[in-house]
Every structure is written in structure tokens, then in C-alpha cells.
Design a protein around this motif. Structure first.
Motif, mmCIF file in Angstrom:
data_model
loop_
_atom_site.group_PDB
_atom_site.id
_atom_site.type_symbol
_atom_site.label_atom_id
_atom_site.label_comp_id
_atom_site.label_asym_id
_atom_site.label_seq_id
_atom_site.Cartn_x
_atom_site.Cartn_y
_atom_site.Cartn_z
ATOM 1 N N TYR A 283 0.926 -1.306 -0.041
ATOM 2 C CA TYR A 283 -0.518 0.535 -0.184
ATOM 3 C C TYR A 283 0.999 1.427 -0.038
ATOM 4 O O TYR A 283 0.524 1.978 -0.428
ATOM 5 N N GLY A 284 1.958 1.178 0.254
ATOM 6 C CA GLY A 284 2.760 2.291 1.003
ATOM 7 C C GLY A 284 3.908 2.874 -0.437
ATOM 8 O O GLY A 284 3.583 4.210 -0.651
ATOM 9 N N PHE A 285 3.571 1.738 -1.277
ATOM 10 C CA PHE A 285 4.634 2.137 -2.227
ATOM 11 C C PHE A 285 3.621 2.475 -3.890
ATOM 12 O O PHE A 285 3.021 3.831 -4.373
ATOM 13 N N LEU A 286 1.984 1.898 -3.265
ATOM 14 C CA LEU A 286 1.319 2.123 -4.338
ATOM 15 C C LEU A 286 0.850 3.839 -3.932
ATOM 16 O O LEU A 286 -0.075 4.439 -4.872
ATOM 17 N N ALA A 287 0.767 3.650 -2.673
ATOM 18 C CA ALA A 287 0.486 5.133 -2.670
ATOM 19 C C ALA A 287 0.784 6.765 -3.932
ATOM 20 O O ALA A 287 0.487 7.742 -3.597
ATOM 21 N N ILE A 288 2.074 6.232 -3.752
ATOM 22 C CA ILE A 288 2.984 6.801 -4.382
ATOM 23 C C ILE A 288 1.917 7.543 -5.966
ATOM 24 O O ILE A 288 2.710 8.487 -6.548
ATOM 25 N N ALA A 289 1.414 6.379 -6.695
ATOM 26 C CA ALA A 289 0.836 6.470 -7.901
ATOM 27 C C ALA A 289 -0.282 6.911 -7.674
ATOM 28 O O ALA A 289 -0.830 7.721 -8.192
ATOM 29 N N GLY A 294 -3.898 11.399 -8.457
ATOM 30 C CA GLY A 294 -4.460 12.298 -7.377
ATOM 31 C C GLY A 294 -4.433 13.970 -7.304
ATOM 32 O O GLY A 294 -4.500 14.938 -6.607
ATOM 33 N N ARG A 295 -3.237 14.025 -8.700
ATOM 34 C CA ARG A 295 -2.485 15.595 -8.255
ATOM 35 C C ARG A 295 -1.748 16.720 -7.479
ATOM 36 O O ARG A 295 -1.689 17.347 -7.150
ATOM 37 N N LEU A 296 -1.821 15.191 -6.208
ATOM 38 C CA LEU A 296 -1.164 15.948 -4.830
ATOM 39 C C LEU A 296 -2.003 16.623 -5.114
ATOM 40 O O LEU A 296 -2.122 17.490 -4.057
ATOM 41 N N VAL A 301 -6.623 12.939 -3.863
ATOM 42 C CA VAL A 301 -6.465 11.294 -3.797
ATOM 43 C C VAL A 301 -7.791 10.706 -3.427
ATOM 44 O O VAL A 301 -7.011 9.062 -2.882
ATOM 45 N N ILE A 302 -8.212 11.082 -2.829
ATOM 46 C CA ILE A 302 -9.838 10.064 -2.453
ATOM 47 C C ILE A 302 -9.966 9.036 -3.987
ATOM 48 O O ILE A 302 -9.868 7.768 -3.851
ATOM 49 N N PHE A 303 -10.278 10.058 -5.112
ATOM 50 C CA PHE A 303 -11.171 9.593 -6.204
ATOM 51 C C PHE A 303 -9.723 8.128 -6.910
ATOM 52 O O PHE A 303 -10.044 6.829 -6.796
ATOM 53 N N SER A 304 -8.191 8.820 -6.315
ATOM 54 C CA SER A 304 -7.737 7.424 -7.098
ATOM 55 C C SER A 304 -7.511 7.006 -6.476
ATOM 56 O O SER A 304 -6.910 5.480 -6.725
ATOM 57 N N SER A 305 -8.142 6.834 -4.597
ATOM 58 C CA SER A 305 -7.654 5.454 -4.118
ATOM 59 C C SER A 305 -7.861 4.724 -4.447
ATOM 60 O O SER A 305 -7.883 3.736 -3.865
ATOM 61 N N VAL A 306 -9.628 5.522 -4.948
ATOM 62 C CA VAL A 306 -10.225 3.820 -5.243
ATOM 63 C C VAL A 306 -10.798 3.326 -6.332
ATOM 64 O O VAL A 306 -10.765 2.445 -6.170
ATOM 65 N N LEU A 307 -9.661 4.576 -7.714
ATOM 66 C CA LEU A 307 -9.346 3.422 -8.537
ATOM 67 C C LEU A 307 -8.797 2.456 -8.401
ATOM 68 O O LEU A 307 -8.844 1.152 -8.789
ATOM 69 N N PHE A 308 -7.077 2.809 -8.014
ATOM 70 C CA PHE A 308 -6.201 1.633 -7.268
ATOM 71 C C PHE A 308 -7.161 0.236 -6.489
ATOM 72 O O PHE A 308 -7.162 -0.448 -6.541
ATOM 73 N N ALA A 309 -7.833 0.959 -5.972
ATOM 74 C CA ALA A 309 -8.371 0.066 -4.660
ATOM 75 C C ALA A 309 -8.881 -1.164 -5.381
ATOM 76 O O ALA A 309 -9.478 -2.190 -5.544
ATOM 77 N N ALA A 310 -10.477 -0.531 -6.518
ATOM 78 C CA ALA A 310 -10.618 -1.483 -7.943
ATOM 79 C C ALA A 310 -10.052 -1.986 -8.278
ATOM 80 O O ALA A 310 -10.611 -3.192 -8.568
ATOM 81 N N LEU A 311 -9.198 -1.760 -9.184
ATOM 82 C CA LEU A 311 -7.772 -2.367 -9.437
ATOM 83 C C LEU A 311 -7.722 -3.639 -8.989
ATOM 84 O O LEU A 311 -7.965 -4.833 -8.911
ATOM 85 N N ILE A 338 1.149 5.960 -15.030
ATOM 86 C CA ILE A 338 2.352 7.130 -16.178
ATOM 87 C C ILE A 338 2.162 8.358 -17.142
ATOM 88 O O ILE A 338 2.099 9.227 -17.420
ATOM 89 N N PHE A 339 0.570 7.971 -17.744
ATOM 90 C CA PHE A 339 -0.510 8.572 -18.406
ATOM 91 C C PHE A 339 -0.282 9.894 -17.606
ATOM 92 O O PHE A 339 -0.964 10.737 -17.388
ATOM 93 N N ALA A 340 -0.873 9.631 -16.421
ATOM 94 C CA ALA A 340 -1.508 10.682 -14.682
ATOM 95 C C ALA A 340 -0.167 11.764 -14.227
ATOM 96 O O ALA A 340 -0.840 12.426 -14.518
ATOM 97 N N SER A 341 0.585 11.120 -14.509
ATOM 98 C CA SER A 341 2.289 11.507 -14.179
ATOM 99 C C SER A 341 2.696 12.661 -14.523
ATOM 100 O O SER A 341 2.543 13.622 -14.189
ATOM 101 N N ILE A 342 2.117 12.710 -16.199
ATOM 102 C CA ILE A 342 2.472 13.392 -17.108
ATOM 103 C C ILE A 342 2.365 14.628 -17.325
ATOM 104 O O ILE A 342 3.203 15.634 -16.803
ATOM 105 N N ARG A 343 1.162 15.063 -16.183
ATOM 106 C CA ARG A 343 0.921 15.956 -16.294
ATOM 107 C C ARG A 343 1.153 16.168 -15.315
ATOM 108 O O ARG A 343 0.517 17.337 -14.731
ATOM 109 N N SER A 344 0.578 15.598 -14.345
ATOM 110 C CA SER A 344 0.502 16.238 -12.445
ATOM 111 C C SER A 344 1.657 16.771 -11.846
ATOM 112 O O SER A 344 1.572 16.873 -10.477
#
Lengths: 357, 509
Positions: A283-289, A294-296, A301-311, A338-344
Motif C-alpha cells: 500500500y505504501g508504495f502504491l500510495a506514491i502512484a 490524484g495530482r497531489l 487522492v480520494i478518487f485515485s485511491s478508490v481507482l487503485f483499490a478497484a483495480l 504513466i499517463f496521469a503523472s506526465i501532467r501531474s
């Protein structure tokens, strides 16, 4: 009416939140489309695969609960990363901080006897917070006093703490009967109560949401948040303006560690009820993603945490139902990151410190 | 001096602007065969830009370059090298983990013949270094070398490419005195071998000792070209800083009967980043209602002095007091709270580009009781105060919520000045307050400083613009090599005298 919508679209709030939100959603969707082609490429049906994913993550009350149970530690650890990264302190150690929180919460849950739940639960969680804060404090004090690169210290502390947990589970804290890298059960007085009967949805999840809102408030409306952002954006200007960089990053990391520690504490006293060797699946590593997608931003982060949990929750089903191997799910995860980080994030390497040219 | 007949390069009417800033304005420059030509000027005078154009790093907006009588387009450094032009930058373009030989041939050899040619390349390099007396171990890695060695590698790189014209951009700024002497030997050898050298510098002494001719640039224009033997330091200093002094500014006297000492500095000694003494045993004071200007060629300890006085740099020896309070080695915030304002020399050190104007204006006071309670910011108050400041100091911005990055250079600077002056400091340390801003902003910033003085504020003004120092200051201190080498009052201020002091010719006072 149209005018009002237009005004809204051009207002500052809009520019700050809504537009980045939609671009981010689009980017994530794009990653899924690309992942779909990969699924097609291996001869499976992408629509069936995604349907299976959505169904297994959100199909009924129980699956939603399970997804959110996984989202909870990701959310808290994601906030930990968000806070640290906003101050440009590259905390790669949320995993270790989470473990430390789990260890202390387990110690309180197992060895503090005779307490009513109203005392025992908060005490266990506070112990978790404390454990994480300590684990976060070590690298930041090394950085503040000795200029030690935090990427190395936070990363390495992960292994120290994870292996320390294994030691506890094999030795001093191991269950006398099972004896297999697992501690005794926490006393029931320290268990976070279940909120929705028949599921594992516990009260720690709304607590995490509440904390998210507090962190959002901290970043945008408080002195410390202002200083965190100033130090992250331009440390020199912050220093010239009288902001102490050391003090700021120390507080940042105490808070960051505390959040990750709370994630561990909640996981132990809300879900697992034992200190298990390797209790976190990273979890702690995935949290970086999670934080980057979640664009910091705490709300992001609420949305992205649900997204990754769903995956995570849907991976098995995708394999079972649609014949998509689990590595492909990881691949999609990678694409999203990768896609999300490019801009975030601004591309700025944590290793680039001036060495005198 | 070898044969000095014939023009190697001629640059005609070169104009180059970056955004609204005119870096070079109709510049004419001529380099003769076999000469060492000094290009002299203050920082930002356009010297490096001009040479970067010759080296193909920038394209001029207009004007032409004539090499050996032929008009040439130099579209890239690669093209420049083909034309026989090489350049050694202030910051070396090297890969620290590679060896000297690898760095030298980098970009020359095609990959398939790489291994084959390396031995031959090494041989040639050794030969070249023998001819010019540039001794460097070809197999050493760059990171193992001293700065002087690394510079030699840069020169070798150019020589390996058989350049005929070598541009050296402030080559001595990173060198020790011994290394400088060695470099000068090398330069003379190069010229003896038939090369022409352009030597960019802002140090008068060097221009006098190494060059055959000197061209002085100021504000992007050529002020003069002289044979070195026909000129002297004082004249060059005048060319560099300009004669026209603005006395148009209104200087209303500060009429308080009681003048008192606001800043007292005693025997202050400060080290530079490189560990050498940058400020040596400096003593002076600034009184209320007084502007004390520090003149001097850039890099003579002014930066370090300002950083020490604002808590950004450790003080090695000596002390300073503000209003009688010893603030030696206090933190930046402590100093700030003793009512010291600071306009830093780099705009980037004052503003957070991605913050709003509100956030930038509040950067050094958000924590005060006025704007925060129990650690929570009072957004409403921050906003209304910012709006006031922006209006009062005439900062041109779409709104107080605009992002600082979007402002023009002049308005950014006005924002900084507004922030510092509005805090009503007892002492204002202003380092190059008008550097890089347009004339309009320059004038309003100067007037703000004078207004502050009229109200009884003490101002320490550091500037390399001599006209600015002369027109604003009540007293002028001249800094050279970390020491204060002279003090003149406004009445006796004389550009020749100050120029001489700046050039390091000490007067007995």
C-alpha cells in the motif's frame, strides 16, 4: 443561466479544481482504452474484462465495501505522500511508516488489557500515528541536520521496518499456537467496529475521509500548509521570506509519517486484527502512484485511491471471468500511472542536487 | 603579439532581444587576426549574448556576421565550429564520469569507428596539449580534475576541432590567481600560434593586462573600442558604468533633528560558497534617513555581505547590530522581525512563481497575528491587504489572485518592493533593486526608496549601476575584493574617483 454557467467555468475555483479534474479523468480513461487494446491483443474481450472489473469492484454492497476497505489505507498513505511531495520532500517510505504504525497499534491492541473500547480503540490508533510519526521523523532529522538524501533513507527504512515486523511475528510477538509469522489476536476491545453489518466496512473509512478533509484544509488554509507549499514551490524564496525550511520539512514528515502510520493502525485494528508478517501488499508504495494520479491534491487522492483499490479488487475476477492474466491488470495500473503523472508533476529529479559544476 | 593585420570576424549591427529586454542593440564588433580582444562590461551588458550569437547559440534579430570577408549564417554551434569558432563557457559542458579523451571527442566520432579512432584521438590530444603547454591527463575522469584542469579540457576540445577563433566567457571567474596566471600564459601561446581570442570579462585589471584591444559594452550598446595601450583603468571604468548620472530624481531631505544609527557593522568577515573570504573585515554604519550605497564591480563580496546581513549566510567574524540589537548569525526570520526589509538580488529568491500575488505578498508576514489566528490563515484579510498594496504600489496585474509568473519583470519587482517597504522596515537592504526592469518601473522603484528615506528609513543599497548609486545615495562605499576601499559623500562623489576605487587603485584616506 448560460451566462451563470460560463461565469462559473471561468471563476478561479473552476480553474483550480474542475478543469484539472476532468483532464485527469480523461487521461485515466485513455489509459484504460489503451489497456483495452492490450487485452484485445491477447485475445480476450476488453469490454467483458472491464465489465467484470467494475462488477467485482462495485457490483454489490459487499464488493463496494471490500473495495473501500482497500481504498482506506491507500487514501491515508496517499495523503502522507501528498503532504511530503508538496514540500518536495521525497518520502518513499510510506510503506515502512505504515508498518511501524501497524506494529505499535498491535502492541497496544494485544498487551493493553482491561480497557473499554472507547479508550482502547483510540489508544491503538494513536499508537499507530505515533509509530508512523517516529518512522517519518528519522529520515527528516537526518536530512535537516546532516543533509542526507531522503530518497535513500526513507527507501531503506522500509526494509528495516518490514523485517523488524517479521522478527516480531517470528519471535517476541508470535502466536504461541500458530507460530507462522503471525501475532496473537488483538483484544476485541481494540477492534474498530464494523459499520455495515455483513461486510468488513469499518468506521475507520469515514475517519479517513474526515482526515482527508482536514488535510485539504491544512494545505490551503493554515500557516503550516502555506509554508509547506512555499518550501515545495521555491525553497529559496521561502527562506528569504523567513520561513525555516528545516522546521517546515520536519513538521511535514511528522505529519506524513503519522498519516501512513494511521493507515497501518487502521488496517491492523480494523481489518486484520493480528499483526501479520507482510500485512500490507505494498500500500505504501502504491500510495506514491495514488498521490501522483490524484495530482497531489487531497480531494484528488480520494478518487485515485478508490481507482487503485478497484483495480486490486477486480484483478482476480478479470482473470477468472474474462481470462485476462493479472499481470495485464498491473500493466493497466502502470499505464494509468504513466499517463496521469506526465501532467501531474513537474519533472524534477530528487537526485539532482548541486554538486558544484 | 603575432601579425595583427586583417579582420578575422566582423559582426555588423547585431541586434538581439529576449522578450521586451534588448540584450544587444546595433552592436558592431571586429576581431583581428592574432589579437586578444577584451569584451568588457557589467553583468547584463550583452557581452555573452553577443558571443553566443557568434557561436550559433542564439540567432540575431538583425545584423550580419562576416567571416574572412564572407557573410555567414551561423545557425548552430556545430556550424560555428565548422567556421573555426570555438567557445569556452563559464559553465563547462562536460560529462563528469567520462574521461578527458572521451569528452574531447564526444560528438565528433561516428559510433562504428569509435573504438578504432580512440587511440589515434588520444595521440593527437597529447600532441596538442604538448604544443600549447596544456597539460591534462587524457585518461583521467573529469570529476577527478580541478576547475583549472577542466577549463583546459574545454580549451583542448576547441583546439582539437582546429578552431581559429576562441571565445572565452569570463574564464577567470572560477580560477585561483595561480590558475589565472597559467591561463594567461596559455592564451598568449594560442595567439602566438595564430589564433584570435575574444576574452569576455568584467574585471578591468584583466582587460588591461591580457588584451590587445578592448570593446566596452553597456546596456547592449558598444560604448567604445580602444587599443589597450592607449587607455587606462579609470577610462574603462567610466565607459562601463556610464557618465550620464540621473539627477532628475527628487531628493527631499530627511529633516529629523535626531539622526541615529540603525545599522552598525563591525569587522564583518564572511566566506563565499567556495570557502574563500568574500567579505573581509568590513566596518560601516547606516543612519536613519540615509541611503548608503555600495558600489563596486559585481562579485567583490556584495552578494555575500547582503546575505550575511539578512541571515542567509553564516558570519565568520565580526558582528552587526540593527537598532542596537546584535543580529549576527540570527535566523532570517529573527532579522525580519527586527524590521529589516530585504530586496534580494535574484527575483527568483523573492517570489514563488506559481503562487498568487496574495500568497507572495504574504510570504513574509502570513504568520503574524494580523493574518493568522492559532495557525489558521485569515484569507479575507490577506486578500484585502494585498488588494490595497497592489493598488497603492501600482502593480499591474489582472487581479490579486493572478499567478506571479504571469507578471512582467518590472511588475514583479514592484511587487517585491511593495512587500518589503509596506512592512515599514527600519532598515531596507536593497540588492540591485532595479536590475532587469524597464525604465518606468526603475524610476518608480527609485522614488519609493527615496520616499522611504524621507520618512526616516535607513537603506543599504547595493548596485552595480553607478548612476543609481550616485543619484540615490547620501554616502557611497566602494567594495573591492571583499573590502571597503573607500568612502565618499554625495557632495564629493566623482565618477572618476569611484571608478578608480572600483578598479582596485586604492586612495589613501
Amino acid at each position: 443561466m448560460i451566462e451563470r454557467i460560463q461565469n462559473l467555468l471561468h471563476s478561479d475555483q473552476m480553474g483550480k479544481w474542475v478543469r484539472p479534474f476532468f483532464t485527469q479523468v480523461l487521461i485515466v480513461l485513455l489509459a484504460f482504452v489503451l489497456g483495452g487494446f492490450v487485452i484485445l491483443g491477447i485475445g480476450a474481450d476488453p469490454i467483458a474484462a472491464y465489465a467484470a472489473l467494475i462488477k467485482s469492484a462495485f457490483g454489490n454492497v459487499n464488493s463496494i465495501a471490500e473495495t473501500l476497505v482497500k481504498a482506506c489505507p491507500l487514501l491515508l498513505a496517499g495523503l502522507a505522500i501528498t503532504l511530503a511531495f508538496r514540500a518536495e520532500f521525497w518520502n518513499i517510505g510510506a510503506e515502512g511508516q505504515l508498518y511501524m504504525g501497524g506494529v505499535l497499534a498491535a502492541v497496544v491492541g494485544i498487551y493493553f488489557t482491561g480497557l473499554p473500547p472507547a479508550v482502547h480503540i483510540p489508544l491503538a490508533l494513536i499508537a499507530g500515528v505515533l509509530g508512523g510519526a517516529i518512522a517519518g521523523f528519522i529520515p527528516v532529522i537526518l536530512k535537516a541536520k546532516l543533509r542526507v538524501n531522503e530518497v535513500i533513507t526513507t527507501l531503506m527504512l522500509n526494509y528495516i521496518i518490514i523485517l523488524f515486523t517479521s522478527y516480531l511475528d517470528q519471535g517476541p510477538m508470535s502466536d504461541p499456537i500458530i507460530k507462522a509469522g503471525i501475532s496473537r489476536r488483538l483484544l476485541e476491545t481494540s477492534w474498530i467496529p464494523i459499520m455495515i453489518k455483513g461486510t468488513r466496512f469499518h468506521w475507520g473509512i469515514p475517519l479517513a475521509l474526515l482526515i482527508t478533509i482536514l488535510i485539504a484544509f491544512l494545505l490551503s488554509k493554515t500557516m503550516l500548509g502555506f509554508q509547506i507549499r512555499a518550501v515545495g514551490e521555491n525553497a529559496r524564496a521561502a527562506r528569504v521570506a523567513g520561513v525555516s525550511i528545516n522546521k517546515t520539512i520536519i513538521w511535514t514528515m511528522i505529519l506524513s509519517g503519522a498519516l501512513a502510520g494511521l493507515a497501518g493502525g487502521i488496517e491492523i485494528s480494523g481489518v486484520q486484527h493480528r499483526l501479520i508478517e507482510r500485512f500490507s501488499p505494498g500500500y505504501g508504495f502504491l500510495a506514491i502512484a495514488v498521490a501522483l494520479v490524484g495530482r497531489l491534491s487531497p480531494i484528488g487522492v480520494i478518487f485515485s485511491s478508490v481507482l487503485f483499490a478497484a483495480l486490486i479488487a477486480g484483478a482476480d475476477t478479470m482473470q477468472r471471468v474474462a481470462g485476462v492474466p493479472i499481470p495485464v491488470v498491473y500493466l493497466i495500473e502502470g499505464l494509468v500511472i504513466i499517463f496521469a503523472s506526465i501532467r501531474s508533476i513537474r519533472i524534477r529529479s530528487p537526485f539532482r542536487r548541486k554538486v558544484t559544476a | 603579439m603575432a601579425n595583427t593585420t586583417g579582420v578575422a570576424v566582423k559582426m555588423v549591427n547585431i541586434t538581439k532581444s529576449f522578450g521586451s529586454v534588448l540584450a544587444d542593440d546595433q552592436v558592431n564588433f571586429e576581431l583581428l587576426h592574432g589579437e586578444i580582444h577584451g569584451l568588457l562590461g557589467e553583468n547584463g551588458a550583452g557581452k555573452t549574448t553577443l558571443m553566443n550569437i557568434l557561436y550559433g547559440l542564439h540567432q540575431p534579430d538583425s545584423g550580419e556576421i562576416i567571416i574572412q570577408g564572407e557573410k555567414k549564417e551561423i545557425s548552430s554551434p556545430h556550424k560555428a565550429v565548422e567556421e573555426g569558432i570555438g567557445m569556452v563557457h563559464q559553465h563547462f559542458m562536460q560529462i563528469p564520469t567520462l574521461t578527458v579523451i572521451d569528452n574531447v571527442i564526444l560528438g565528433l566520432e561516428s559510433l562504428n569507428s569509435f573504438k578504432l579512432n580512440r587511440a589515434r584521438a588520444r595521440e593527437r590530444l597529447v600532441q596538442i596539449s604538448k604544443i600549447y603547454g596544456l597539460q591534462v591527463d587524457p585518461d583521467a575522469c573529469i570529476w577527478q580534475l580541478s576547475i583549472g584542469d577542466r577549463q583546459r579540457v574545454e580549451i583542448l576540445k576547441a583546439l582539437y576541432r582546429e578552431v581559429k577563433i576562441l571565445i572565452l566567457d569570463e574564464p577567470t571567474s572560477v580560477l585561483t590567481p595561480q590558475e589565472t596566471t597559467e591561463l594567461f600564459h596559455t592564451i598568449r601561446k594560442l595567439v602566438d600560434a595564430g589564433l584570435s581570442v575574444v576574452f569576455i570579462t568584467h574585471k578591468l585589471e584583466e582587460a588591461m593586462s591580457i588584451t590587445d584591444r578592448v570593446t566596452v559594452l553597456r546596456d547592449g550598446k558598444v560604448v567604445a573600442t580602444r587599443k589597450t595601450q592607449d587607455t587606462n583603468k579609470a577610462e574603462l571604468a567610466c565607459f562601463m558604468v556610464g557618465r550620464e548620472v540621473l539627477f532628475r530624481l527628487k531628493r527631499e531631505p530627511y529633516e529629523d533633528k535626531q539622526k541615529y544609527e540603525v545599522l552598525r557593522v563591525e569587522n564583518l568577515t564572511v566566506k563565499s560558497d567556495r570557502g574563500s573570504l568574500a567579505v573581509r573585515d568590513v566596518t560601516f554604519n547606516v543612519q536613519s534617513g540615509e541611503i548608503v550605497g555600495i558600489a563596486g564591480v559585481d562579485g567583490n563580496g556584495q552578494t555575500e555581505l547582503v546575505q550575511a546581513l539578512t541571515g542567509l549566510r553564516h558570519v565568520q567574524g565580526g558582528s552587526f547590530w540593527v537598532d542596537g540589537v546584535n543580529l549576527t548569525n540570527a535566523s532570517p526570520r529573527e532579522i525580519l522581525e527586527h524590521k529589516v526589509g530585504h530586496i534580494p538580488e535574484e527575483q527568483n529568491d523573492a517570489l514563488v512563481a506559481n503562487f498568487t500575488l496574495i500568497e507572495n505578498l504574504m510570504l513574509n508576514r502570513h504568520y503574524t497575528d494580523e493574518f493568522s489566528k492559532c495557525g489558521i490563515l485569515d484569507q479575507g484579510k490577506m486578500e484585502s491587504r494585498s488588494r490595497e498594496l497592489i493598488r497603492q504600489y501600482d502593480v499591474k496585474a489582472s487581479s490579486e489572485k493572478a499567478i506571479a509568473r504571469t507578471l512582467s519583470g518590472g511588475n514583479k519587482q514592484k511587487l517585491i518592493v511593495a512587500r518589503e517597504i509596506a512592512r515599514d522596515p527600519r532598515l531596507l537592504v536593497a540588492a540591485h533593486p532595479t536590475r532587469g526592469v524597464d525604465i518606468g518601473a526603475e524610476e518608480s522603484i527609485r522614488n519609493l526608496l527615496l520616499e522611504k528615506r524621507r520618512q526616516g528609513g535607513a537603506i543599504l543599497l547595493v548596485s552595480t549601476k553607478l548612476d543609481e548609486v550616485l543619484s540615490l545615495s547620501d554616502r557611497i562605499l566602494v567594495m573591492e575584493k571583499g573590502r571597503i576601499v573607500g568612502e565618499v559623500t554625495r557632495e564629493e562623489a566623482d565618477i572618476e574617483k569611484i571608478g578608480l576605487l572600483m578598479a582596485g587603485t586604492r586612495t589613501t584616506t
